[in-house]
Design an enzyme around this catalytic site. Sequence first.
Site, PDB file in Angstrom:
ATOM      1  CB  CYS A  61      -0.889   0.235   1.108  1.00  0.00           C
ATOM      2  SG  CYS A  61      -0.329   0.269   2.670  1.00  0.00           S
ATOM      3  CG  HIS A 108      -4.547  -0.663   3.564  1.00  0.00           C
ATOM      4  ND1 HIS A 108      -3.701  -0.995   2.949  1.00  0.00           N
ATOM      5  CD2 HIS A 108      -5.619  -0.288   3.097  1.00  0.00           C
ATOM      6  CE1 HIS A 108      -4.192  -1.241   1.683  1.00  0.00           C
ATOM      7  NE2 HIS A 108      -5.549  -0.802   1.809  1.00  0.00           N
ATOM      8  CG  HIS A 120      -6.567  -0.505  -1.846  1.00  0.00           C
ATOM      9  ND1 HIS A 120      -6.526  -1.307  -0.646  1.00  0.00           N
ATOM     10  CD2 HIS A 120      -7.652  -0.494  -2.792  1.00  0.00           C
ATOM     11  CE1 HIS A 120      -7.699  -1.965  -0.963  1.00  0.00           C
ATOM     12  NE2 HIS A 120      -8.261  -1.613  -1.898  1.00  0.00           N
TER      13      HIS A 120
END
Length: 162
Positions: A61, A108, A120
Amino acid sequence: MGLGVSLVLAGCAAVTERPGDLGTPEIATTPRTGPNVVQIARKHVGAPYRWGGSSPSGFDCSGLVRYVYAQVGVELPHNAAKQYALGTPVAREDLQPGDIVFFDRLRHNGIYIGEGRFIHARQTGKRVAIAGLDEAWYAERWVGARRVEALQPVPPLQPLPP
């Protein structure tokens, strides 16, 4: 299953690197890099997930965010929590394309593309994808967002006339 996903996503923020020098007197911000960032990020939808990855051969990410922003001249650390410390805070209702969105206690993140969606790199076995902020997992783990603008050199000062 939630714990497993959290553990997999936790790897996203585990890579540590020192951020480059983000501020010198010769640097100033320029307005809205968002559209360029979104255009670049979209090109990588479908790229494989790779823990610690920060290139088109595989992204995690924060590696995806780092890589995309590097393409517009912004150096970011390869760590979601450290990326969260940069830029300007943005309320969820004020998101603009190109803003960086953060989830799961800063483990994240992704790039907001508009209309409640973001790009992502999710987890091992998955590919870079588009998800919705209102999907249960992300809505429940929302942390915040940051706006980071492109940096470019300021022209040197001209000497004053005699």
